[in-house]
Motif scaffolding. Sequence first.
Motif, short mmCIF file in Angstrom:
data_model
loop_
_atom_site.label_atom_id
_atom_site.label_comp_id
_atom_site.label_asym_id
_atom_site.label_seq_id
_atom_site.Cartn_x
_atom_site.Cartn_y
_atom_site.Cartn_z
N THR A 132 0.96 -1.11 0.03
CA THR A 132 -0.40 0.01 0.43
C THR A 132 0.81 1.23 0.08
O THR A 132 0.82 2.37 -0.96
CB THR A 132 -0.94 -0.32 0.96
OG1 THR A 132 -1.58 -1.18 1.61
CG2 THR A 132 -2.10 1.56 1.30
N THR A 133 1.99 1.46 0.88
CA THR A 133 2.23 2.55 1.16
C THR A 133 4.30 2.54 1.98
O THR A 133 3.92 1.24 2.20
CB THR A 133 2.43 3.69 1.49
OG1 THR A 133 2.70 4.61 2.13
CG2 THR A 133 1.67 3.15 3.14
N LEU A 343 0.78 4.57 7.99
CA LEU A 343 -0.78 4.87 8.37
C LEU A 343 -1.29 5.99 7.69
O LEU A 343 -1.77 5.88 6.98
CB LEU A 343 -1.12 4.70 10.10
CG LEU A 343 -2.40 4.30 10.67
CD1 LEU A 343 -3.41 4.00 9.29
CD2 LEU A 343 -2.96 4.28 11.74
N GLY A 346 -0.48 5.73 4.31
CA GLY A 346 -2.15 5.61 3.72
C GLY A 346 -3.21 6.10 4.29
O GLY A 346 -4.19 5.49 3.35
N LYS A 347 -3.09 6.65 4.71
CA LYS A 347 -4.73 7.46 5.45
C LYS A 347 -4.52 8.51 5.42
O LYS A 347 -4.45 8.83 7.18
CB LYS A 347 -5.28 6.26 6.30
CG LYS A 347 -6.28 5.46 5.44
CD LYS A 347 -7.47 4.30 6.94
CE LYS A 347 -7.95 3.60 6.36
NZ LYS A 347 -8.97 3.29 7.63
N SER A 348 -4.51 9.99 5.01
CA SER A 348 -3.64 10.83 4.91
C SER A 348 -5.05 12.20 6.09
O SER A 348 -6.03 11.10 6.11
CB SER A 348 -3.91 12.20 4.13
OG SER A 348 -4.78 12.09 3.40
N LEU A 350 -5.24 11.55 9.32
CA LEU A 350 -5.57 11.21 10.51
C LEU A 350 -5.33 11.78 11.95
O LEU A 350 -3.86 12.49 11.73
CB LEU A 350 -5.29 9.81 11.03
CG LEU A 350 -6.00 8.52 10.14
CD1 LEU A 350 -5.23 7.56 9.79
CD2 LEU A 350 -7.03 8.46 10.33
N LYS A 358 -6.16 2.88 16.13
CA LYS A 358 -5.88 2.18 15.16
C LYS A 358 -4.87 1.00 15.17
O LYS A 358 -4.58 -0.25 14.72
CB LYS A 358 -5.72 2.62 13.56
CG LYS A 358 -6.92 3.11 13.27
CD LYS A 358 -6.75 4.22 11.67
CE LYS A 358 -8.11 4.86 11.89
NZ LYS A 358 -9.34 3.72 11.42
N PHE A 385 -4.74 -0.74 7.36
CA PHE A 385 -5.50 1.01 6.11
C PHE A 385 -7.12 -0.40 6.51
O PHE A 385 -7.75 0.73 6.16
CB PHE A 385 -4.57 0.54 5.43
CG PHE A 385 -2.86 0.28 4.79
CD1 PHE A 385 -2.84 1.96 5.97
CD2 PHE A 385 -2.50 -0.06 4.33
CE1 PHE A 385 -2.20 1.97 5.70
CE2 PHE A 385 -0.97 -0.09 4.60
CZ PHE A 385 -0.96 0.89 5.11
N ASN A 386 -7.56 -1.65 7.17
CA ASN A 386 -8.57 -1.85 7.37
C ASN A 386 -9.15 -1.70 8.97
O ASN A 386 -10.29 -1.81 9.04
CB ASN A 386 -8.86 -3.23 7.22
CG ASN A 386 -8.77 -3.84 5.41
OD1 ASN A 386 -8.40 -2.98 4.61
ND2 ASN A 386 -7.39 -4.88 5.76
#
Length: 387
Positions: A132-133, A343, A346-348, A350, A358, A385-386
């Motif tokens: 993912t990253t 994290l 992959g999920k900007s 946060l 998480k 990421f889930n």
Amino acid sequence: MSKLETMFSSCAACRPSRHTFRKLITLKSKRSYMRCLKQLKSLDINPYKTVPSSLVIGCHFDKRSAWRSLAKHPLIKLVEKDYKIRAHDLKVNTAKISRGRSQPLLTQASTSVSGLITWNINRVKAPQAWSTTRGKSIKVAVIDSGIAKHPHLSIAGGINTIDGGSYYDDNGHGTHVAGIVSAIGIAGNVTGTAPEVDLYAVKALDKNGDGYVSDIVEGIDWCISNRMHVINMSFGLLGTESSGTLHNAVRRAYRQGIVIVASAGNSGKSSGKIDEPASFSETIAVAASTRSNRIASFSSRGKGIGLTAPGQNILSTWLNQKYIKLSGTSMSAPHVAGGAALLLAGKSGLSPSAVKIKLRRRAKKLKGFGIRSQGAGLMQLDKIFNA
């Protein structure tokens, strides 16, 4: 002469001596901060540290004076000792590994990665997140002894808060920590947790791995000004000391959206508490585990541990383009700093709180150990990421 100026003239010293100690003064407002600096200048007293954004001034105070009266002045928020800080490593295995030699405890990475993956990076399942990253565009600051030039570390920039000189490492601790965060893993060498982050060196510990709160506070201030996403702090205050000045700086960084990771300490099973800054609620406090998935005997126990990561016999980058194995919660924290960077990449967007939640949600509980030893458990990055 004003009352504040009179106080300073009676207790502040022009230079350090055997009769002085280092004190940090935090003012209540920008106006009072500037006024205080002006009055010090009029007395020919040069502070050894000024941190404008934190309204902190460091001065040498005469031990024989009534300096405590300063804390009662309406313009002053806090007066406290400039506490000593020490790196959280244990040099239990100091066999250096030169570049190009065979490296134990390594496994070949997947064909998509050119480096080798140490057991500890595999244990936190970082490679599974790399599809993912790998952390690209996330800025990670290592507040430590600096970071040395190394062919497998890419340093984006930094600062020396001790004397304004070079941010390169003259101890080795910061370089080792940096490699765990983001060694780039080329030419068959060690790969860090998040090998594509933008890595920054904030040198606040000296050649012995020691430092002062004032230099850490200035380093945190630099991180805020330069918009870091993650800060790693693999050090702690000595003994049972507590610093409100340091906590205020950590709070400021947290409120600015920076994820702050700190090592729990190396005081072992009977410690009863973890060190500052790890004990601050705004940080992610990290305990150390072994290759056999047990909490390391040296890892501090106590309220506030957030996660666990490998911290025993960790191979990473070192001075003079070498590698070394070190142990300590100092080595555990940068795994989590790297995990936080993955994290965020992959999920900007946060928040620091969301990152902590998480990462803890996907952690693996280690059998036989309670929450005061391991927090939520061993960090696992394969499904973050889930989360």
